[in-house]
Motif scaffolding. Structure first.
Motif, mmCIF file in Angstrom:
data_model
loop_
_atom_site.group_PDB
_atom_site.id
_atom_site.type_symbol
_atom_site.label_atom_id
_atom_site.label_comp_id
_atom_site.label_asym_id
_atom_site.label_seq_id
_atom_site.Cartn_x
_atom_site.Cartn_y
_atom_site.Cartn_z
ATOM 1 N N LEU A 177 -0.032 -1.001 7.339
ATOM 2 C CA LEU A 177 -1.122 -0.543 8.203
ATOM 3 C C LEU A 177 -2.406 -0.385 7.406
ATOM 4 O O LEU A 177 -3.489 -0.792 7.860
ATOM 5 N N TYR A 178 -2.298 0.185 6.210
ATOM 6 C CA TYR A 178 -3.486 0.318 5.354
ATOM 7 C C TYR A 178 -4.061 -1.042 4.989
ATOM 8 O O TYR A 178 -5.277 -1.266 5.083
ATOM 9 N N ALA A 179 -3.194 -1.970 4.556
ATOM 10 C CA ALA A 179 -3.665 -3.282 4.111
ATOM 11 C C ALA A 179 -4.358 -4.037 5.241
ATOM 12 O O ALA A 179 -5.380 -4.690 5.036
ATOM 13 N N VAL A 180 -3.804 -3.944 6.441
ATOM 14 C CA VAL A 180 -4.415 -4.629 7.585
ATOM 15 C C VAL A 180 -5.773 -4.005 7.911
ATOM 16 O O VAL A 180 -6.766 -4.712 8.125
ATOM 17 N N ALA A 181 -5.841 -2.676 7.955
ATOM 18 C CA ALA A 181 -7.099 -2.005 8.258
ATOM 19 C C ALA A 181 -8.153 -2.310 7.197
ATOM 20 O O ALA A 181 -9.336 -2.525 7.507
ATOM 21 N N ASP A 182 -7.723 -2.356 5.944
ATOM 22 C CA ASP A 182 -8.651 -2.648 4.857
ATOM 23 C C ASP A 182 -9.231 -4.051 4.996
ATOM 24 O O ASP A 182 -10.434 -4.263 4.784
ATOM 25 N N ARG A 241 -8.555 10.162 11.235
ATOM 26 C CA ARG A 241 -7.248 10.805 11.435
ATOM 27 C C ARG A 241 -6.257 10.348 10.370
ATOM 28 O O ARG A 241 -5.502 11.153 9.817
ATOM 29 N N LEU A 242 -6.274 9.052 10.073
ATOM 30 C CA LEU A 242 -5.385 8.530 9.033
ATOM 31 C C LEU A 242 -5.785 9.044 7.659
ATOM 32 O O LEU A 242 -4.933 9.307 6.813
ATOM 33 N N ALA A 243 -7.098 9.171 7.417
ATOM 34 C CA ALA A 243 -7.566 9.649 6.121
ATOM 35 C C ALA A 243 -7.246 11.123 5.905
ATOM 36 O O ALA A 243 -7.075 11.565 4.760
ATOM 37 N N ASP A 244 -7.143 11.875 6.997
ATOM 38 C CA ASP A 244 -6.835 13.303 6.879
ATOM 39 C C ASP A 244 -5.371 13.560 6.562
ATOM 40 O O ASP A 244 -4.996 14.689 6.255
ATOM 41 N N GLY A 245 -4.547 12.508 6.644
ATOM 42 C CA GLY A 245 -3.130 12.667 6.338
ATOM 43 C C GLY A 245 -2.287 12.123 7.464
ATOM 44 O O GLY A 245 -2.517 12.459 8.638
ATOM 45 N N THR A 248 1.670 13.818 10.183
ATOM 46 C CA THR A 248 1.828 14.158 11.596
ATOM 47 C C THR A 248 1.952 12.918 12.468
ATOM 48 O O THR A 248 2.377 13.008 13.622
ATOM 49 N N LEU A 249 1.565 11.770 11.920
ATOM 50 C CA LEU A 249 1.648 10.512 12.662
ATOM 51 C C LEU A 249 2.887 9.716 12.293
ATOM 52 O O LEU A 249 3.061 8.587 12.742
ATOM 53 N N GLY A 250 3.717 10.275 11.432
ATOM 54 C CA GLY A 250 4.919 9.567 11.013
ATOM 55 C C GLY A 250 4.695 8.612 9.869
ATOM 56 O O GLY A 250 5.543 7.757 9.596
ATOM 57 N N LEU A 251 3.569 8.713 9.158
ATOM 58 C CA LEU A 251 3.266 7.830 8.040
ATOM 59 C C LEU A 251 3.493 8.554 6.721
ATOM 60 O O LEU A 251 3.583 9.784 6.663
ATOM 61 N N ASP A 252 3.561 7.768 5.659
ATOM 62 C CA ASP A 252 3.701 8.327 4.318
ATOM 63 C C ASP A 252 2.375 8.961 3.919
ATOM 64 O O ASP A 252 1.319 8.320 3.956
ATOM 65 N N ASP A 253 2.417 10.223 3.539
ATOM 66 C CA ASP A 253 1.189 10.942 3.205
ATOM 67 C C ASP A 253 0.493 10.366 1.975
ATOM 68 O O ASP A 253 -0.693 10.625 1.760
ATOM 69 N N ARG A 254 1.200 9.585 1.180
ATOM 70 C CA ARG A 254 0.596 9.040 -0.033
ATOM 71 C C ARG A 254 -0.450 7.972 0.243
ATOM 72 O O ARG A 254 -1.244 7.636 -0.645
ATOM 73 N N VAL A 255 -0.470 7.431 1.463
ATOM 74 C CA VAL A 255 -1.463 6.406 1.774
ATOM 75 C C VAL A 255 -2.772 7.022 2.269
ATOM 76 O O VAL A 255 -3.735 6.294 2.533
ATOM 77 N N ALA A 256 -2.819 8.345 2.395
ATOM 78 C CA ALA A 256 -4.033 8.984 2.918
ATOM 79 C C ALA A 256 -5.241 8.668 2.039
ATOM 80 O O ALA A 256 -6.340 8.413 2.554
ATOM 81 N N GLU A 257 -5.060 8.680 0.721
ATOM 82 C CA GLU A 257 -6.192 8.391 -0.157
ATOM 83 C C GLU A 257 -6.684 6.965 0.004
ATOM 84 O O GLU A 257 -7.880 6.682 -0.121
ATOM 85 N N TYR A 258 -5.778 6.037 0.333
ATOM 86 C CA TYR A 258 -6.196 4.665 0.596
ATOM 87 C C TYR A 258 -7.030 4.591 1.877
ATOM 88 O O TYR A 258 -8.042 3.893 1.944
ATOM 89 N N PHE A 259 -6.579 5.311 2.903
ATOM 90 C CA PHE A 259 -7.320 5.316 4.157
ATOM 91 C C PHE A 259 -8.682 5.989 3.994
ATOM 92 O O PHE A 259 -9.639 5.637 4.695
ATOM 93 N N ARG A 260 -8.785 6.966 3.095
ATOM 94 C CA ARG A 260 -10.086 7.593 2.862
ATOM 95 C C ARG A 260 -11.081 6.581 2.304
ATOM 96 O O ARG A 260 -12.261 6.593 2.672
#
Length: 359
Positions: A177-182, A241-245, A248-260
């Motif tokens: 999801l991160y790679a596609v959004a990026d 929302r993704l950048a905030d963590g 709660t959405l069922g994603l790995d919290d470690r990708v939050a910094e990538y979404f930021r």
């Protein structure tokens, strides 16, 4: 991924494997296989088994304790999307959003499945058009389904980039999801560069001093910028929302910094697009002001010419009335004297209008 990976839903658990082997009857119309660009199984940060059929990928994923499936579709029919939806138990409303492809960018959760809709963009410089497509990404605990509509850049490059980074890929569907959004946001920057070049050309044309009228080009480019803005601006809230963590959405919290990081780039793009809109408004106002000035100059020039021509018209008109008693009518030098007087008066008027800037 947070939680128990062995309880991957909506795909069955290991003891329910027999219910997955037999796929459901395909819906009438074009099959899902015709729309599938790629289908792969990923485990421990690596791709397993090359390109697989949907049934093979599902079976192999169920047979492993870890791993997930990524299926990519391009311009599928409604039957194709519904078939994939049945295989993975996708919510009917989410499937409907992916079929119709006229959604605003958004992020919604349907049970254990996350749906993110993004707008893709591509700039056609030859016609100065921004082509807008749509990309729906379904993310489950152990699957990703991407449904792409339009002529945006294919996601094959995203697969290659992710597969080249096993540590990122090991984060699971969240990494996809991160790679596609990026990639989608990166494509916005290419569109912005193309619009910036055309906008510079427009500004040079407006202030060039020539008598051209680029109003039509300004309106056309402004319309494209507005459409581009409608596609990009609504994505800010879902990305935040993704950048905030993503826990709660069922994603790995470690990708939050990538979404930021992606969110920062997106907000910068939105600001640049808004600046384009303001610059086009300014260019349009400047062009209208110049047209008004040119019209005034033309009217003054026409008025000056009419005033000069009024002198000989009046004098020659009087002498053409055939009266017996007129000034210098029988004088030998009467005709050249009248011509000389008319020319002198016209010359004086021309000089005065030139000084006033009317000619």
């Amino acid at each position: 991924m947070p939680g128990d990976r062995s309880s991957w839903l909506p795909l069955p658990r290991r003891e329910e494997r027999a219910t997955v082997v037999q796929p459901p009857e395909p819906a009438p119309g074009r099959s899902a296989g015709a729309a599938i660009v790629d289908c792969a199984l990923y485990e421990d940060g690596c791709r397993r088994g090359g390109r697989l059929s949907v049934q093979q990928a599902v079976q192999q994923a169920v047979e492993r304790d870890h791993g997930f499936v990524w299926i990519g579709l391009h311009d599928p029919s409604s039957d194709a999307v519904e078939e994939i939806g049945r295989r993975f138990g996708l919510h009917p409303l989410a499937v409907e959003d992916a079929v119709h492809a006229h959604q605003r960018p958004k992020l919604e959760r349907f049970g254990d499945t996350l749906l993110m809709v993004l707008k893709t963009a591509r700039y056609v410089d030859s016609s100065e058009l921004v082509e807008i497509g749509e990309l729906a990404v379904f993310v489950g605990r152990r699957f990703v389904v991407t449904v792409r509509h339009g002529e945006g850049r294919p996601l094959a490059g995203v697969r290659r980039d992710v597969e080249a980074h096993p540590k990122l890929l090991d984060l699971g569907p969240s990494a996809i999801l991160y790679a596609v959004a990026d990639r989608v946001v990166d494509d916005y920057e290419a569109v912005i560069e193309g619009v910036a070049v055309d906008l510079d050309e427009l500004e040079a044309d407006v202030f060039s001093g020539t008598r051209s009228n680029p109003a039509e080009r300004i309106y056309r480019l402004k319309r494209e910028v507005i459409e581009f803005r409608r596609a990009v601006a609504p994505l800010a809230a879902p990305m935040q929302r993704l950048a905030d963590g993503g826990a709660t959405l069922g994603l790995d919290d470690r990708v939050a910094e990538y979404f930021r990081d992606v969110t920062d780039h997106l907000l910068r793009d939105i600001e640049q697009i808004a600046a384009f809109d303001e610059l086009l408004n300014g260019a349009l106002q400047a062009n209208l002001a110049q047209l008004s000035t040119r019209d005034n100059q033309d009217m003054r020039r026409i008025s000056a010419v009419v005033a000069i021509l009024a002198v000989p018209t009046m004098v020659f008109g009087l002498y053409g009335m055939n009266f017996d008693h007129m000034p210098e009518l029988h004088w030998r030098f009467g005709y050249p004297a009248v011509i000389l007087v008319v020319l002198v008066v016209c010359a004086l008027l021309y000089r005065q209008f030139r000084r006033a800037g009317w000619l």
